[in-house]
Write a protein that holds these residues in place. Structure first.
Motif, PDB file in Angstrom:
ATOM      1  N   UNK A  10     104.394  55.830  80.286  1.00  0.00           N
ATOM      2  CA  UNK A  10     105.694  55.315  79.880  1.00  0.00           C
ATOM      3  C   UNK A  10     105.619  54.904  78.411  1.00  0.00           C
ATOM      4  N   UNK A  11     106.756  54.569  77.841  1.00  0.00           N
ATOM      5  CA  UNK A  11     106.775  54.103  76.466  1.00  0.00           C
ATOM      6  C   UNK A  11     107.246  52.659  76.430  1.00  0.00           C
ATOM      7  N   UNK A  12     106.397  51.762  75.871  1.00  0.00           N
ATOM      8  CA  UNK A  12     106.823  50.366  75.762  1.00  0.00           C
ATOM      9  C   UNK A  12     107.840  50.188  74.642  1.00  0.00           C
ATOM     10  N   UNK A  13     108.942  49.516  74.945  1.00  0.00           N
ATOM     11  CA  UNK A  13     110.001  49.275  73.955  1.00  0.00           C
ATOM     12  C   UNK A  13     110.505  47.847  74.114  1.00  0.00           C
ATOM     13  N   UNK A  14     110.660  47.150  73.007  1.00  0.00           N
ATOM     14  CA  UNK A  14     111.187  45.785  73.035  1.00  0.00           C
ATOM     15  C   UNK A  14     112.657  45.789  73.417  1.00  0.00           C
ATOM     16  N   UNK A  15     113.086  44.701  74.044  1.00  0.00           N
ATOM     17  CA  UNK A  15     114.506  44.578  74.403  1.00  0.00           C
ATOM     18  C   UNK A  15     115.235  44.039  73.175  1.00  0.00           C
ATOM     19  N   UNK A  16     116.240  44.803  72.711  1.00  0.00           N
ATOM     20  CA  UNK A  16     116.945  44.442  71.482  1.00  0.00           C
ATOM     21  C   UNK A  16     118.243  43.692  71.752  1.00  0.00           C
ATOM     22  N   UNK A  73     109.599  43.008  76.835  1.00  0.00           N
ATOM     23  CA  UNK A  73     109.777  44.437  76.619  1.00  0.00           C
ATOM     24  C   UNK A  73     109.877  45.149  77.963  1.00  0.00           C
ATOM     25  N   UNK A  74     110.159  46.434  77.906  1.00  0.00           N
ATOM     26  CA  UNK A  74     110.181  47.256  79.118  1.00  0.00           C
ATOM     27  C   UNK A  74     109.298  48.480  78.877  1.00  0.00           C
TER      28      UNK A  74
END
Lengths: 309, 255
Positions: free
Chosen positions: B52-58, B39-40
Motif C-alpha cells: 500500500x502507499x502511506x499518505x497523510x490525511x490532509x 495517515x492512511x
C-alpha cells in the motif's frame, strides 16, 4: 464467536505434529508482528498459528538504511532480525498475547548451534505451541544462512533444538540452495517434526539515479506473488521426498494460492507479504478454502492435501 | 483509536499543481476517528502493487464523511493513484499512527513541500488559532497559500529564490516569528533536515515542538519493522505506530 467459527470451519480443522489448529492457515514470521498488531482485522484464534517475529538470544537493532522496497509483484526486505531478545519476549510479549487464544509459534535464530538449544529450552514454556528454527535469514551476516545451506549444519541445529525442548520443532528451509530435497531429508533425519518452506529468495535492486543499491544491506529477501511458482515447486519436490508434515509458504495471497500449496503436499500454509496489502487476507483465505471443499462435497481439508502428487 | 480497512468511493480527484494531486474518498469511519497528523495506507486497485502507499490525511469532512489526501507523484504507485477517477472504489486502511498534540492555544505550523499536506488538517482542526510558515523553492511551489488562508490567522512564506516572501528557508524566518509571536507549540512537517533545524530553533526559544517523520513502510501497523528508528533515549520506535508524530527531543539531539 470462536465457537461459531469452530463449527463453520469444521472441514478446516488440522492437527500438525500434535498442534491442534482451527484452520490450516498460519501467518509467516516477520510479516505479522506478534499477532496483536492485526487483532482488529483478524480473529487470531481462527488462524492455525502465528509464527511470531524472529527472536534471538540478545536484542538486535537490525540493519541500517532502507529496509524495504517494492519490486514487480513482490518486495525485498532487509530488516535484519530486529527484535527485543528472548527475555523481553518471555517477560513482556508472551503474557500480553496469551489472551488471544492463538497458537504462538516462536521463530528463533541463533548465531551458533548452541544458541538454538538455549533458545529452545528458554521457550519450552506454557503459551508456546512450537518452535520454528530460522536457519535461512538472508539478512544477517553471522549464523543464519550457513545453517540453512549446509545439510550437516542444519541437522546439527535441529538435533540441538530437539534435545532442549518438548515442543514440536519446525525447521524453515531456505530456497537459496542448489537442492532443497537434500536439505529437507537431512532435517527430517535429524528429527524435525515439521518442515516449513520457503524463506525469502535472495535478491537486490539498484537505484539508477543514485547508482547505488536501494537497500541499506545491499541485498534482501524477495517475497510476494512473484516467488509463488518457485515456492510451490519446492513444496511439491519436498512433499514427494519426506514424510514429515509441511507448512507451505511463499507468495500466497488468496485462497486459490493456498489450495495449490495444499494440493502440492503442504499440510498447512502460511501467509506473509499479503498481510501488508490486506490485513484481513487470512480470513478470506480460510473462507475460500472452506468454499472450495464445500463445493466438492469434501468433509475435510485432509482430502486435498497432496492430491496433485 | 479503532483502525479499519474500508472500500471507499473516490468522489473527487484533481491536480492542484504539477504532479501534486488531491484525492477525496468517502470513508465515514475514518473521517470520524482521524486526528491531525495521522495517515492512511491506500491500496492501489488492480492487484499490480504488493504494498500500500502511506499518505497523510490532509482534510476531513464529517458532514460528507470523506477524507482527502494531497500527494505528489513520485513513482509508479503514486502515478497509478493519480490516474484513478471519481467513482472508482479504493481500499483505505486507517487512521494509522499517532497525531499531533491538539491542546495548543496558539500553534505555529511549519511545513516544507508535501509536509504541508498533514498540517492542513491541523490548521482546519485548530479553527483559526494557528499560523503557518511555509517554505518552497519558488512561488509556484507555494500554491498552498490560498488553501491555508481560510483556516489560519497568518501565512508566512519563504522561498529559496526569493520569488515569494522571505528569501531563504523556513529556518531563516522562524527565529523572528518566535521572537515576536505568542506561540505555545511548533509543529513541523517536511524534509528531515528542515525539521531538525526547526526543532533546534524552537528549543532555543523554549517552545515545545513536534515533528512528523517519513519512512518507507510495509504494513503500517507496527508489525514488519521496516520503519524502525533510533530515538534519543536509545529505544527503538516504529514511525508507523509510535509516530509518525514525535516530540522533537525524542528523535533529534537538540543539545
Amino acid at each position: 464467536m470462536s465457537r461459531a467459527i469452530n463449527m463453520l470451519d469444521k472441514r478446516l480443522h488440522t492437527n500438525l505434529a500434535g498442534i491442534y489448529m482451527n484452520t490450516p492457515v498460519l501467518t509467516a514470521s516477520g510479516t505479522f508482528g506478534f499477532g496483536e498488531e492485526f487483532a482488529e482485522f483478524v480473529d487470531l484464534s481462527r488462524l492455525g498459528g502465528v509464527m511470531v517475529k524472529g527472536t534471538t538470544l540478545k536484542p538486535r537493532r537490525g540493519n541500517e538504511g532502507v529496509r524495504i522496497t517494492e519490486t514487480p509483484m513482490g518486495m525485498l526486505n532487509c530488516i535484519g532480525l530486529e527484535n527485543p531478545g528472548v527475555e523481553v519476549f518471555l517477560q513482556e510479549t508472551l503474557p500480553r498475547i496469551a489472551n488471544y487464544n492463538m497458537n504462538v509459534i516462536v521463530n528463533i535464530s541463533g548465531s551458533t548451534v548452541e544458541e538454538y538449544g538455549i533458545l529452545a529450552e528458554m521457550l519450552d514454556v506454557p503459551g508456546v505451541a512450537a518452535i520454528e528454527l530460522n536457519v535461512s535469514c538472508p539478512n544477517v551476516k553471522e549464523g543464519g544462512i550457513v545453517f540453512g545451506t549446509d545439510p550437516k549444519a542444519a541437522e546439527a541445529v535441529v538435533k540441538e533444538a530437539k534435545a532442549h525442548t518438548k515442543k514440536p520443532v519446525i525447521l524453515k528451509l531456505s530456497p537459496n540452495v542448489t537442492d532443497i530435497v537434500t536439505m529437507a531429508k537431512a532435517v527430517e533425519y535429524a528429527g524435525a517434526d515439521i518442515i516449513s518452506l520457503i524463506n525469502t529468495l535472495l535478491g537486490m535492486e539498484i537505484n539508477i539515479h543514485t547508482q547505488k543499491p536501494t537497500l541499506g544491506n545491499v541485498t534482501g529477501g524477495l517475497s510476494g506473488p512473484c516467488v509463488k511458482p518457485v515456492a510451490l515447486r519446492m513444496v511439491y519436490q519436498v512433499a514427494k521426498a519426506v514424510n514429515v508434515p509441511l507448512i507451505g509458504m511463499g507468495g500466497i495471497s488468496c485462497a486459490e494460492d493456498a489450495i495449490e500449496f495444499l494440493l502440492a503436499g503442504a499440510s498447512a500454509v502460511a501467509v506473509g507479504t499479503a498481510n501488508f496489502n490486506d490485513p484481513a487476507v487470512t480470513m478470506k483465505i480460510c473462507d475460500g478454502i472452506n468454499d472450495y471443499l464445500a463445493q466438492r462435497h469434501l468433509e475435510s481439508v485432509q482430502d486435498i492435501i497432496g492430491a496433485a502428487l | 483509536m479503532p483502525k479499519v480497512a474500508v472500500d471507499g468511493e473516490i468522489i473527487d480527484q484533481h491536480e492542484l499543481a504539477k504532479d501534486v494531486w488531491r484525492m477525496e474518498v468517502e470513508a465515514r469511519e475514518i473521517a470520524r476517528e482521524a486526528e491531525p497528523g495521522q495517515f492512511v495506507q491506500l491500496q492501489i486497485p488492480g492487484g499490480a502493487f504488493t504494498l500500500r502507499r502511506p499518505v497523510g490525511i490532509a482534510e476531513v469532512s464529517l458532514q460528507k464523511g470523506t477524507v482527502a489526501f494531497i500527494y505528489r507523484v513520485v513513482g509508479k504507485g503514486t502515478k497509478a493513484l493519480s490516474r484513478l477517477t471519481a467513482g472508482t472504489v479504493i481500499n483505505v486502511l486507517g487512521p494509522l499512527g499517532h497525531g499531533f498534540s491538539c491542546k495548543a492555544k496558539r500553534p505555529l505550523l511549519v511545513g516544507g513541500g508535501m509536509g504541508l499536506s498533514p498540517l492542513l488538517f491541523y490548521a482546519e482542526h485548530a479553527k483559526g488559532k494557528a499560523d503557518v510558515l511555509m517554505g518552497g523553492r519558488c512561488e509556484r511551489e507555494l500554491f498552498w497559500q490560498e488553501i491555508y488562508k481560510p483556516h489560519v490567522q497568518e501565512v508566512f512564506c519563504t522561498t529559496d529564490d526569493g520569488s515569494c516572501g522571505t528569501k531563504g528557508f523556513t529556518t531563516t524566518l522562524l527565529p523572528e516569528l518566535l521572537q515576536k509571536g505568542d506561540y505555545d507549540l511548533v509543529i513541523a512537517c517536511g524534509p528531515e533536515i528542515m525539521m531538525q533545524g526547526i526543532s533546534k530553533i524552537a528549543h532555543e526559544y523554549q517552545i515545545p515542538c513536534q515533528v512528523s517523520l517519513e519512512k518507507r513502510m510495509g504494513c503500517g501497523l507496527g508489525a514488519c519493522l521496516s520503519c524502525s528508528i533510533d530515538t534519543t533515549s536509545g529505544q527503538r520506535r516504529k514511525v508507523c505506530k509510535d509516530g509518525p508524530v514525535f516530540w522533537a527531543e525524542e528523535v533529534f539531539d537538540l543539545a
